[in-house]
Design a protein around this motif. Structure first.
Motif, PDB file in Angstrom:
ATOM      1  N   THR A  86      21.788   5.435  34.716  1.00 17.94           N
ATOM      2  CA  THR A  86      22.665   5.222  33.566  1.00 17.94           C
ATOM      3  C   THR A  86      24.079   5.591  33.976  1.00 17.94           C
ATOM      4  O   THR A  86      24.334   5.910  35.146  1.00 17.94           O
ATOM      5  CB  THR A  86      22.195   6.058  32.368  1.00 17.94           C
ATOM      6  N   THR A  87      24.997   5.535  33.033  1.00 13.60           N
ATOM      7  CA  THR A  87      26.384   5.897  33.350  1.00 13.60           C
ATOM      8  C   THR A  87      26.855   7.009  32.432  1.00 13.60           C
ATOM      9  O   THR A  87      26.374   7.150  31.302  1.00 13.60           O
ATOM     10  CB  THR A  87      27.334   4.691  33.197  1.00 13.60           C
ATOM     11  N   ILE A  88      27.796   7.789  32.930  1.00 12.86           N
ATOM     12  CA  ILE A  88      28.429   8.799  32.096  1.00 12.86           C
ATOM     13  C   ILE A  88      29.330   8.073  31.098  1.00 12.86           C
ATOM     14  O   ILE A  88      30.053   7.140  31.455  1.00 12.86           O
ATOM     15  CB  ILE A  88      29.243   9.779  32.959  1.00 12.86           C
ATOM     16  N   ILE A 114      24.733   7.595  37.318  1.00 15.54           N
ATOM     17  CA  ILE A 114      23.982   8.827  37.560  1.00 15.54           C
ATOM     18  C   ILE A 114      22.492   8.544  37.368  1.00 15.54           C
ATOM     19  O   ILE A 114      22.096   7.820  36.459  1.00 15.54           O
ATOM     20  CB  ILE A 114      24.469   9.966  36.623  1.00 15.54           C
ATOM     21  N   ARG A 115      21.682   9.075  38.242  1.00  9.50           N
ATOM     22  CA  ARG A 115      20.224   8.881  38.174  1.00  9.50           C
ATOM     23  C   ARG A 115      19.611  10.133  37.531  1.00  9.50           C
ATOM     24  O   ARG A 115      19.784  11.242  38.028  1.00  9.50           O
ATOM     25  CB  ARG A 115      19.651   8.662  39.572  1.00  9.50           C
ATOM     26  N   ILE A 116      18.892   9.907  36.435  1.00  6.93           N
ATOM     27  CA  ILE A 116      18.301  11.023  35.696  1.00  6.93           C
ATOM     28  C   ILE A 116      16.793  11.047  35.955  1.00  6.93           C
ATOM     29  O   ILE A 116      16.099  10.060  35.725  1.00  6.93           O
ATOM     30  CB  ILE A 116      18.582  10.903  34.186  1.00  6.93           C
ATOM     31  N   TYR A 117      16.318  12.179  36.465  1.00  4.77           N
ATOM     32  CA  TYR A 117      14.898  12.369  36.772  1.00  4.77           C
ATOM     33  C   TYR A 117      14.239  13.253  35.719  1.00  4.77           C
ATOM     34  O   TYR A 117      14.894  14.129  35.132  1.00  4.77           O
ATOM     35  CB  TYR A 117      14.725  13.067  38.123  1.00  4.77           C
ATOM     36  N   SER A 118      12.946  13.045  35.511  1.00  3.88           N
ATOM     37  CA  SER A 118      12.162  14.033  34.767  1.00  3.88           C
ATOM     38  C   SER A 118      11.839  15.164  35.741  1.00  3.88           C
ATOM     39  O   SER A 118      11.593  14.930  36.923  1.00  3.88           O
ATOM     40  CB  SER A 118      10.876  13.404  34.237  1.00  3.88           C
ATOM     41  N   ALA A 119      11.892  16.380  35.253  1.00  2.00           N
ATOM     42  CA  ALA A 119      11.756  17.550  36.131  1.00  2.00           C
ATOM     43  C   ALA A 119      10.362  17.632  36.762  1.00  2.00           C
ATOM     44  O   ALA A 119       9.362  17.695  36.041  1.00  2.00           O
ATOM     45  CB  ALA A 119      12.042  18.822  35.335  1.00  2.00           C
ATOM     46  N   GLY A 167      25.901  10.341  41.278  1.00  2.44           N
ATOM     47  CA  GLY A 167      25.294  11.660  41.148  1.00  2.44           C
ATOM     48  C   GLY A 167      23.894  11.548  40.586  1.00  2.44           C
ATOM     49  O   GLY A 167      23.368  10.450  40.364  1.00  2.44           O
ATOM     50  N   TYR A 168      23.266  12.689  40.353  1.00  2.00           N
ATOM     51  CA  TYR A 168      21.924  12.716  39.781  1.00  2.00           C
ATOM     52  C   TYR A 168      21.787  13.944  38.894  1.00  2.00           C
ATOM     53  O   TYR A 168      22.623  14.872  38.928  1.00  2.00           O
ATOM     54  CB  TYR A 168      20.855  12.714  40.888  1.00  2.00           C
ATOM     55  N   ALA A 169      20.759  13.908  38.073  1.00  2.00           N
ATOM     56  CA  ALA A 169      20.522  15.007  37.132  1.00  2.00           C
ATOM     57  C   ALA A 169      19.039  15.081  36.835  1.00  2.00           C
ATOM     58  O   ALA A 169      18.269  14.180  37.192  1.00  2.00           O
ATOM     59  CB  ALA A 169      21.323  14.789  35.850  1.00  2.00           C
ATOM     60  N   VAL A 170      18.614  16.161  36.179  1.00  2.00           N
ATOM     61  CA  VAL A 170      17.212  16.331  35.834  1.00  2.00           C
ATOM     62  C   VAL A 170      17.113  16.812  34.384  1.00  2.00           C
ATOM     63  O   VAL A 170      17.902  17.648  33.930  1.00  2.00           O
ATOM     64  CB  VAL A 170      16.515  17.326  36.801  1.00  2.00           C
ATOM     65  N   VAL A 171      16.154  16.204  33.658  1.00  2.00           N
ATOM     66  CA  VAL A 171      15.894  16.584  32.267  1.00  2.00           C
ATOM     67  C   VAL A 171      14.408  16.909  32.129  1.00  2.00           C
ATOM     68  O   VAL A 171      13.619  16.661  33.037  1.00  2.00           O
ATOM     69  CB  VAL A 171      16.279  15.446  31.290  1.00  2.00           C
ATOM     70  N   ALA A 172      14.049  17.431  30.972  1.00  2.00           N
ATOM     71  CA  ALA A 172      12.635  17.692  30.705  1.00  2.00           C
ATOM     72  C   ALA A 172      11.887  16.369  30.566  1.00  2.00           C
ATOM     73  O   ALA A 172      12.476  15.346  30.181  1.00  2.00           O
ATOM     74  CB  ALA A 172      12.496  18.521  29.433  1.00  2.00           C
ATOM     75  N   LYS A 173      10.593  16.358  30.880  1.00  3.67           N
ATOM     76  CA  LYS A 173       9.808  15.118  30.778  1.00  3.67           C
ATOM     77  C   LYS A 173       9.841  14.553  29.371  1.00  3.67           C
ATOM     78  O   LYS A 173       9.834  13.336  29.162  1.00  3.67           O
ATOM     79  CB  LYS A 173       8.358  15.387  31.200  1.00  3.67           C
ATOM     80  N   SER A 174       9.904  15.424  28.395  1.00  5.92           N
ATOM     81  CA  SER A 174       9.880  14.984  26.999  1.00  5.92           C
ATOM     82  C   SER A 174      11.160  14.263  26.588  1.00  5.92           C
ATOM     83  O   SER A 174      11.238  13.684  25.510  1.00  5.92           O
ATOM     84  CB  SER A 174       9.673  16.194  26.084  1.00  5.92           C
ATOM     85  N   ALA A 175      12.191  14.272  27.455  1.00  4.16           N
ATOM     86  CA  ALA A 175      13.450  13.607  27.113  1.00  4.16           C
ATOM     87  C   ALA A 175      13.350  12.096  27.268  1.00  4.16           C
ATOM     88  O   ALA A 175      14.200  11.362  26.755  1.00  4.16           O
ATOM     89  CB  ALA A 175      14.580  14.149  27.984  1.00  4.16           C
TER      90      ALA A 175
END
Length: 854
Positions: free
Chosen positions: A93-95, A102-107, A190-198
């Motif tokens: 997604t994008t900021i 930015i690539r967002i991963y589930s933790a 960049g990349y980031a990590v969120v909870a699986k429930s997100a």
């Protein structure tokens, strides 16, 4: 007596301090270069293994285009050799209010865990941990907002998150090239990590896998690579028949969702994670859709080196392999040259001390006692040199190389450790050069009795040389020229030592500088002369007329200089003898060529190529890996099918693998007409590439955007690693040239001190006496320079073929300065040493030199 012997040995070292230091420097250079290059690669490998093991980095990963079903998950968990599997999600997604992707991963909990640099990992749906490179932009506790692309199903439940910490990934370890993205500008920022429930969908899209037999195995070793390749093939075969069942399962689920939704609402369409379902409208009423279809599910198996974002892992492996491979070649040449001069130096040393040895034997010392002082001399000079070489090779060179090579990596700089095997080899080689020749020469020369040893060794007998038989040349030579010619062939050992010493020094310098020019030339040659486009825009599979109109509007905007529509497909090919699968980009067009945006040229003559009617054009590196030439055929795997293609021409290309083909030949081989699905775009201003790419990416009719900046960064990473190594080796080669030429000059002066004194007595001035001796060195050095440049080119060609990564080919040409600089360097050293020789001759005591030994 022992005390006296030690005093004699100390005096011997003091008397021959110049020789002692030069031998020490030679052994230091040899051992330092060998240990430094081999240790640097080993240190990088060891550090990387420790880092990956610490965070349980993935061995293989499977990415499912339509997510995994329960049957898929069960099959993967029960696959042969699997020790652990973890399923998860990620999305690009994008900021908000920016084009930064930015690539967002589930933790993940167990596999490929994130390294927490500051703060903590997210626990709630509204929390997020960002890549450490964003630490300067955001603070813990601040908010960050994302904007998902319009026209595609949203993956995240919310778009605003509170920052809880900063992290590093063990899958994306490069800080400057994170790979392509299907959001933003087309390049991941960049990349980031969120909870699986997100995540909205409860269907995982990535399976991370670790295997039992790969635990604690060196990831850079052949054993790991072989086993990993075997597991990858087994997994691909296991999943090869899953697509059909998964498609049926998805369509059933979608139909059930549709029925449920239609019962509870009166909407005209809705999105799911897999497809968009639209209803037919007749007289204002929603009709049940006659057919629900989803795209064919695809399962892609990746190694930890090919998983999306793993450009840094590939670069790291290329760095360690490149340094290690250079370490297999360069130090050997350097050691051989250093050993040659060291052996010659020690041999001359023993000859010079012949009379003193006779005195000692006359005083009652045994041959063993006499030998000890020379062995001690060799042990001390070689030992001190080896000691310094071990320290600098273990801590100096690896620190410089590792700090430079890993400057843009998120991994920590490796802890430097002793490589006892390499240290042992280096010390053995150094001491062998300084001690073994002494033992052999002393045993041969000092067998004579004291009376014979007290007499000086007879000079080499003069004989007619071949040039004297060529009368028309010999008659025209001056007296000095004749003396020089005779002396060159009279002292054959010194002649060969000078020539080979200069050849070695010049060859190493020429190869080092040549590799630098070859590496530097890649970017300009590839992305200036051959590839003229800046961006590749891929259309959506089912682009609508309105979406095409919007796309055409951007293509024809003022920021775009040129564009061409082409058919592009990327396939992965496993090539025998190559560790990783190679990505091959297939380009097809109905025109005669891809000009003006791609200039396909022959590798030899650099002539432009017209697309053949009955074959394909492949790039040179791909042809080398496949082992094919013009007229040959090879099998290409595409979508589970094998196609046989004929090679009509081989093209020049330095980064990536390409196959260029006409529409007609593509149709002939594949059995289908290639419809243009992409655009090659040249941007007017290079500084505007990212902005233009972002405009294309924001269009709903665009599937993806790729630009050359990603490839350029990869090429720069490879280039940087080799340039750093070559810089160090160029310094080593220059020092070697200085020490070698100093030794040769010193040996020449000492060996012929009586001859110099004689010509001075006969009336030669200091300058004339200097040139009388030094002219031979100049002549032999010129011969050595010429042969050294030829040898340097051969060594250069061998090294660039040996160290190049599988997807990169270095330019074979050495720029003119690559030949000029080594020549000027050696000539400059010779000039300085000529001044040194002149000073020695000025200080020469002719009376002492001409005294008879008896």
């Amino acid at each position: 007596m022992k005390t006296t012997m030690w005093k004699v040995t100390r005096r011997l070292i003091k008397k021959s301090l110049g020789r002692f230091l030069s031998i020490m420097l030679l052994t230091m250079l040899g051992s330092m270069t060998l240990i430094g290059l081999k240790s640097a690669g080993s240190d990088i490998n060891r550090s990387a293994n420790e880092y990956f093991d610490k965070f349980d980095t993935v061995d293989l990963a499977v990415i499912a285009s339509q997510g995994f079903g329960a049957a898929d998950e069960k099959e993967i968990r029960e696959a042969h050799g699997v020790s652990e599997v973890e399923f998860g999600n990620f999305t690009d997604t994008t900021i908000a209010k920016s084009s930064s992707s930015i690539r967002i991963y589930s933790a993940p909990r167990r596999i490929s865990k994130f390294e927490v640099v500051k703060g903590r990992l997210p626990k709630r749906q509204d929390e997020i941990a960002l890549t450490d490179r964003y630490r300067g932009k955001y603070k813990i506790g601040s908010n960050i907002e994302f904007a998902e692309k319009r026209g595609v199903p949203e993956q995240l439940k919310r778009h605003t998150y509170r920052v809880t910490g900063f992290i590093n990934s063990t899958e994306i370890i490069a800080d400057n090239t994170l790979g392509p993205s299907n959001a933003g500008t087309g390049a991941l920022s960049g990349y980031a990590v969120v909870a699986k429930s997100a995540f909205k969908q409860n269907v995982p899209v990535i399976a991370r896998i670790r295997f039992k037999d790969l635990k604690d195995v060196d990831r850079f070793g052949d054993s790991y690579t072989h086993k990993l390749k075997k597991h990858s093939k087994e997994l691909e075969k296991l999943l090869s028949d899953n697509a059909a069942d998964r498609k049926i399962e998805l369509e059933k689920n979608l139909r059930a969702q549709y029925e449920k939704r239609m019962a509870g609402s009166n909407t005209s369409g809705f999105y799911t994670g897999q497809a968009k379902i639209g209803e037919n409208h007749i007289d204002g009423k929603e009709n049940y859709p006659s057919k629900i279809s989803v795209p064919e599910p695809e399962y892609h198996v990746h190694t930890y080196r090919t998983i999306p974002g793993s450009d840094g892992v590939k670069m790291l492996r290329n760095m360690s392999f490149g340094v290690g491979k250079v370490g297999n070649v360069f130090p050997i040449v350097l050691y051989l040259v250093a050993a040659l001069v060291t052996v010659a130096n020690m041999t001359r040393f023993v000859y010079e001390e012949r009379t003193n040895a006779g005195v000692m034997k006359a005083l009652g010392y045994t041959e063993r006692d006499v030998t000890k002082q020379f062995v001690t001399f060799g042990l001390c000079s070689g030992g001190i040199g080896s000691f310094l070489g071990v320290l600098l090779g273990t801590y100096g060179i690896p620190y410089v190389l590792c700090s430079s090579l890993m400057a843009n990596m998120t991994m920590p700089i490796p802890e430097l450790k002793f490589n006892w095997t390499i240290v042992g080899i280096a010390v053995f080689l150094s001491l062998s050069c300084t001690v073994l020749p002494v033992l052999a020469i002393v045993h041969r020369e000092f067998k004579a009795n004291a009376a014979q040893l007290l007499l000086p060794k007879p000079p080499s007998s003069s004989s007619r040389i071949l040039l004297e038989r060529v009368k028309f040349i010999w008659k025209r030579m001056s007296f000095i020229q004749k003396v020089t010619a005779r002396n060159i062939f009279r002292y054959k050992q010194r002649m060969l030592m000078t020539i080979f010493g200069v050849i070695g020094s010049v060859a190493l310098l020429c190869a080092g500088l040549g590799i630098s020019s070859s590496v530097n030339d890649i970017e300009g040659r590839q992305f200036g002369d051959l590839i003229k486009y800046d961006v590749v825009v891929t259309k959506s599979d089912e682009i609508t007329n309105d979406e095409q109109i919007k796309l055409d509007k951007v293509l024809k905007s003022s920021s775009v200089a040129k564009y061409e529509d082409v058919y592009i497909k990327q396939v992965s090919q496993q090539i025998k003898g190559v560790d990783d699968e190679q990505d091959i980009t297939i380009m097809a067009t109905s025109k005669k060529s891809f000009a003006p945006l791609i200039d396909i040229k022959t590798k030899a003559l650099h002539n432009s190529i017209t697309l053949p009617k009955n074959g394909v054009v492949i790039t040179e590196k791909l042809a080398k890996l496949l082992g094919v030439s013009k007229g040959d055929t090879f099998n290409l795997n595409d979508g589970g099918k094998t196609y046989t293609v004929r090679v009509s021409e081989i093209a020049e290309m330095y980064a990536g693998h390409y196959m260029f083909v006409s529409d007609d030949y593509y149709s002939h081989v594949w059995g289908e007409t290639p419809a243009a699905n992409s655009y090659l775009v040249k941007v007017k201003e290079k500084s505007d590439i990212a902005n233009v790419a972002s405009k294309f990416m924001n269009l709903e009719g665009v599937k993806g955007v790729a630009h050359n900046l990603n490839i350029i960064e990869q090429v720069r990473g490879v280039s940087k690693s080799l340039l750093t190594v070559m810089f160090v080796l160029t310094i080593m080669s220059t020092l070697l040239a200085i020490v070698i030429l100093y030794n040769l000059t010193n040996i020449n002066m000492v060996e012929r001190v009586r001859e110099i004194s004689t010509v001075k007595v006969l009336g030669f001035l200091n300058k004339e006496a200097t040139m009388y001796i030094y002219r031979e060195t100049v002549v032999l050095s010129i011969i050595g320079i010429v042969l050294g440049l030829i040898s340097g080119k051969i060594l250069h060609d061998f090294i660039i073929a040996y160290v190049a990564p599988s997807h990169v080919m270095f330019t074979p040409n050495i720029e003119l300065w690559g030949y000029i600089v080594p020549s000027i360097a050696v000539i400059g050293i010779l000039c300085v040493l000529c001044v040194y020789a002149n000073r020695m001759i000025r200080k020469l005591n002719m009376l002492d030199a001409l005294k008879s030994a008896d």
